[in-house]
Each structure stands twice: as structure tokens, then as C-alpha cells.
Write a protein that holds these residues in place. Structure first.
Motif, PDB file in Angstrom:
ATOM      1  N   ASP A  55      28.463  31.588  -1.681  1.00 55.15           N
ATOM      2  CA  ASP A  55      28.946  30.219  -1.827  1.00 55.15           C
ATOM      3  C   ASP A  55      27.866  29.238  -2.272  1.00 55.15           C
ATOM      4  OD1 ASP A  55      27.516  30.102   0.542  1.00 55.15           O
ATOM      5  OD2 ASP A  55      29.217  29.518   1.803  1.00 55.15           O
ATOM      6  N   ARG A  60      28.833  26.956  -5.562  1.00 59.84           N
ATOM      7  CA  ARG A  60      30.167  27.564  -5.541  1.00 59.84           C
ATOM      8  C   ARG A  60      30.717  27.928  -6.910  1.00 59.84           C
ATOM      9  NH1 ARG A  60      32.407  27.617  -0.586  1.00 59.84           N
ATOM     10  NH2 ARG A  60      31.773  26.069   0.974  1.00 59.84           N
ATOM     11  N   GLU A  63      30.859  31.726  -7.407  1.00 56.86           N
ATOM     12  CA  GLU A  63      31.914  32.287  -6.563  1.00 56.86           C
ATOM     13  C   GLU A  63      33.288  32.063  -7.197  1.00 56.86           C
ATOM     14  OE1 GLU A  63      32.173  32.184  -1.824  1.00 56.86           O
ATOM     15  OE2 GLU A  63      32.979  30.365  -2.750  1.00 56.86           O
ATOM     16  N   THR A  81      31.427  38.154  -1.118  1.00 55.63           N
ATOM     17  CA  THR A  81      30.702  36.896  -1.120  1.00 55.63           C
ATOM     18  C   THR A  81      29.867  36.796   0.153  1.00 55.63           C
ATOM     19  OG1 THR A  81      30.847  34.507  -1.527  1.00 55.63           O
ATOM     20  CG2 THR A  81      32.528  35.482  -0.083  1.00 55.63           C
ATOM     21  N   LYS A  82      29.097  35.731   0.260  1.00 55.11           N
ATOM     22  CA  LYS A  82      28.188  35.548   1.392  1.00 55.11           C
ATOM     23  C   LYS A  82      28.296  34.118   1.901  1.00 55.11           C
ATOM     24  CE  LYS A  82      24.644  37.074  -1.141  1.00 55.11           C
ATOM     25  NZ  LYS A  82      25.311  37.701  -2.306  1.00 55.11           N
ATOM     26  N   CYS A  83      27.953  33.946   3.174  1.00 56.42           N
ATOM     27  CA  CYS A  83      28.050  32.615   3.763  1.00 56.42           C
ATOM     28  C   CYS A  83      26.921  32.377   4.757  1.00 56.42           C
ATOM     29  CB  CYS A  83      29.402  32.441   4.453  1.00 56.42           C
ATOM     30  SG  CYS A  83      29.631  33.480   5.927  1.00 56.42           S
ATOM     31  N   ARG A  86      24.581  27.505   3.480  1.00 55.68           N
ATOM     32  CA  ARG A  86      24.910  26.091   3.295  1.00 55.68           C
ATOM     33  C   ARG A  86      24.630  25.271   4.557  1.00 55.68           C
ATOM     34  NH1 ARG A  86      27.809  25.607  -1.523  1.00 55.68           N
ATOM     35  NH2 ARG A  86      28.359  23.442  -1.038  1.00 55.68           N
ATOM     36  N   PHE A 103      33.626  28.662   6.680  1.00 52.79           N
ATOM     37  CA  PHE A 103      33.057  29.215   5.448  1.00 52.79           C
ATOM     38  C   PHE A 103      34.011  30.214   4.799  1.00 52.79           C
ATOM     39  CE2 PHE A 103      28.567  28.261   7.065  1.00 52.79           C
ATOM     40  CZ  PHE A 103      28.429  27.163   6.228  1.00 52.79           C
ATOM     41  N   GLN A 106      36.814  28.325   3.148  1.00 55.26           N
ATOM     42  CA  GLN A 106      36.368  27.660   1.925  1.00 55.26           C
ATOM     43  C   GLN A 106      36.207  28.656   0.775  1.00 55.26           C
ATOM     44  OE1 GLN A 106      32.815  25.698   3.292  1.00 55.26           O
ATOM     45  NE2 GLN A 106      33.920  23.878   4.004  1.00 55.26           N
ATOM     46  N   SER A 107      35.672  29.839   1.066  1.00 54.39           N
ATOM     47  CA  SER A 107      35.507  30.840   0.017  1.00 54.39           C
ATOM     48  C   SER A 107      36.856  31.347  -0.482  1.00 54.39           C
ATOM     49  CB  SER A 107      34.647  32.007   0.518  1.00 54.39           C
ATOM     50  OG  SER A 107      33.298  31.611   0.670  1.00 54.39           O
ATOM     51  N   ILE A 119      32.856  39.942   3.313  1.00 53.61           N
ATOM     52  CA  ILE A 119      32.111  38.714   3.580  1.00 53.61           C
ATOM     53  C   ILE A 119      30.800  39.125   4.249  1.00 53.61           C
ATOM     54  CG2 ILE A 119      33.260  38.354   5.817  1.00 53.61           C
ATOM     55  CD1 ILE A 119      32.044  35.558   3.455  1.00 53.61           C
ATOM     56  N   HIS A 122      24.564  35.560   5.085  1.00 53.44           N
ATOM     57  CA  HIS A 122      23.609  35.428   3.986  1.00 53.44           C
ATOM     58  C   HIS A 122      22.190  35.190   4.505  1.00 53.44           C
ATOM     59  CE1 HIS A 122      23.023  33.696  -0.351  1.00 53.44           C
ATOM     60  NE2 HIS A 122      22.202  34.696  -0.060  1.00 53.44           N
TER      61      HIS A 122
END
Length: 328
Positions: A55, A60, A63, A81-83, A86, A103, A106-107, A119, A122
Motif C-alpha cells: 500500500d 497506493r 497496488e 500486498t503488504k501493510c 503507513r 489496512f 483499504q487495500s 496479505i 510489511h
């Protein structure tokens, strides 16, 4: 393209996949949606079915580009993806179950997907790996159908070993290349024992193992190879694999001189990684389609010879080991 089972996820993924840190035009450059689309289409055309993003990549935009390609192509593609990066401040206390859930939501929205195939946390601070409540919230989201698998992206072997103690951690993304050898020792064995999929990132040491950099090379102001050599922004191991730039150049020259192979060095470097059977997939980045075209050749190119493997070992011991081996 050859495919491998990615540990307990049971996903059959391309052994050469795509990391999208610089997919929109390169480190430090502004995001170019058309370039990103061309790179992603080329990757899928060449058999890549696993796309790794985060993200924070291009705020973003990377992504979102991965989400569009997954939705638009007929091939069965896997979106990872990774979170967590942020969070500000990026400390263990900022990691909460509620933040992790937000997160993921949002992704999902940004990518236009109903479920995330994978997921990954990160590169969180080390204390996060000792907080079971953060791993439990992902179990709940699996039950709800928001995610299929949980993984972690780590900086250090020790973090990877701790992470795989959690039964729902299905993958570990880790730096492994000719200049970062330590994961192949204890970590690879433990990951295999627990059926954890290994995703290899930074396979070309931020371009060092492309063989195209020199002492006169310059990097844009926003390129991490310019500002993060000593870890000013994040772990220095992410930049040139943590090796002093000039030392890395000397090691690369030794490899190019002694490997005596007509194949380009990055192709040999990727194949060297794939010769480790515990690796599920390697995710080199690309800032243009031609780089994707070259990277995928690693799947079918012949293995390095025993003599070449000895050269790689010797160069590591002579130039790299003292700088990197015990640090990460």
C-alpha cells in the motif's frame, strides 16, 4: 515458465514473479500508469501469475495497478500486498488489531477485489512478532473471507524464525541473493519443515547484480539508492543488500570476470536463487517491459555449474561475508 507450490498456501505460482516497488517508472520517478500497465501486461503474457505490491508503493498507485490487471485479465492471477508501513510513527505500539483490519479494508477497496490472496505485514518492528493478538486478527479476517493467506515480510532471519511459529503465517518474504546468503542456512530448513512458502525479494541487490552500475552512476534524489545507503529512511539492508556500494561493485566485477558465462549477470543471479529448492518464487522488480522479458528467462536457463557455484561462494567470502552475514 515453471511453477512452484508456495508452501501451505497451496498456490501454484510462477517461480519468477514480479515485485512492483518501481513498476510505475522506477525508484524516485513519478508514477506512470501507462508504463505500469505495460510492465504488468508483459509479465502476465510471459507466464507470471504472482504479483507482489504494497500500500505504500507510489502511495497506493502500484497496488491499484495490480488490482486492475487482476480484474482485467482472463488468467488466474494472485495478488499479494503488504501493510503496516503507513503507520506513523512506525513503532510496535502503532500496530493494533483495528489498524490491521483497516489496512486490509483499504487495500481491498483500492484494488477492487473481494478477497486478497495474500496479505503480508510489511517489515514491522521486531516486537510485533511477539504480539499474538496481531496475528489472531488475520485469522478472523480469513474466516470472514477478506484474505486467503497471511504472510510477513522480514528484515532479519531471526524475525522470520519467530514469525513462522504462528500457524497461520503461510509465507515469509525475505532478502536473499548472491550477497545475502544467511537465510539459506537455518531459516530455509525451518520454513520447509513448517511448510512455509518463501518469497525472495531484492534478488539483484537494488541493481548491483545487474552488472550495469559503476562508480560514476548517479541516482535521483528520491531514489532509495541515493538516500538510504546508511539506513536513513528504513533498514539499510534494503539498499544494495546493505553492502557498501564500492565493495559491491568490486564483488560484481569479480563475478563478471570469473563466472565466464555469456549469459548476463542478472540472469545468473536469479537462477542461483532458483537453484535453492526451498524458494517458492523470486520477485525481481522492473521499471520497463524489457527487464521483465530478461527476468523470466531465469526459469528456463540452465543451472550454474559446480565450478560457477564455487566462484559465487569465493566472491562472497572474500568481499561480502564480513559486511552482511551476521547482520541480517
Amino acid at each position: 515458465m515453471k511453477y512452484r507450490r508456495l508452501g501451505k498456501t497451496e498456490l501454484e505460482v510462477s517461480e519468477v514473479s514480479l515485485g512492483t516497488w518501481q513498476v510505475g517508472g522506477g525508484w524516485g520517478a513519478g508514477f506512470d500508469e501507462a508504463v505500469a500497465e505495460e510492465i504488468l501486461d508483459t509479465a502476465v503474457d510471459r507466464g507470471i501469475n504472482f504479483l507482489d505490491t504494497a500500500d505504500v508503493y507510489d502511495d497506493r498507485a502500484s497496488e491499484a495497478a495490480v488490482g486492475r490487471i487482476v480484474r482485467s485479465r482472463s488468467e488466474h492471477l494472485y495478488a499479494a500486498t503488504k501493510c503496516g508501513r503507513r503507520l506513523n510513527p512506525h513503532v510496535s505500539e502503532s500496530y493494533t488489531p483495528a489498524a490491521m483490519r483497516e489496512f486490509v479494508e483499504q487495500s481491498l477497496s483500492n484494488m477492487g477485489l473481494e478477497t486478497l490472496d495474500l496479505i503480508q505485514l510489511h517489515c514491522p518492528p521486531t516486537p510485533v512478532y511477539y504480539r499474538p493478538e496481531l496475528f489472531e486478527v488475520f485469522e478472523r479476517m480469513q474466516e470472514e473471507g477478506k484474505i486467503r493467506n497471511l504472510g510477513v515480510s522480514v528484515e532479519k532471519v531471526e524475525e522470520g524464525l519467530k514469525a513462522i511459529e504462528y500457524p497461520n503465517v503461510a509465507t515469509v518474504q525475505i532478502i536473499f541473493n548472491m550477497f545475502r546468503r544467511r537465510p539459506a542456512e537455518l531459516f530455509f530448513r525451518e520454513a520447509a519443515r513448517r511448510d512455509v512458502g518463501i518469497i525472495v525479494r531484492v534478488p539483484l541487490a537494488s541493481g548491483l547484480l545487474s552488472g550495469k552500475l559503476s562508480r560514476s552512476s548517479t541516482f535521483e534524489e528520491n531514489d532509495h539508492r541515493n538516500f538510504n545507503r546508511e539506513g536513513a529512511a528504513f533498514d539499510k539492508g534494503e539498499t544494495f543488500a546493505g553492502i557498501p556500494y564500492e565493495v559491491g561493485l568490486d564483488a560484481v566485477e569479480a563475478l563478471k570476470m570469473r563466472l565466464e558465462d555469456e549469459r548476463p549477470l542478472p540472469l545468473l543471479a536469479l537462477k542461483w536463487i532458483l537453484m535453492h529448492e526451498q524458494v517458492g518464487t523470486v520477485i525481481p522488480g522492473a521499471s520497463r517491459p524489457s527487464q521483465v522479458e530478461q527476468n523470466v528467462e531465469a526459469s528456463d536457463t540452465p543451472d550454474l555449474t559446480p565450478e560457477q557455484l564455487e566462484v559465487v561462494n569465493d566472491v562472497y567470502d572474500r568481499y561480502i561475508r564480513d559486511y552482511a552475514h551476521q547482520r541480517w
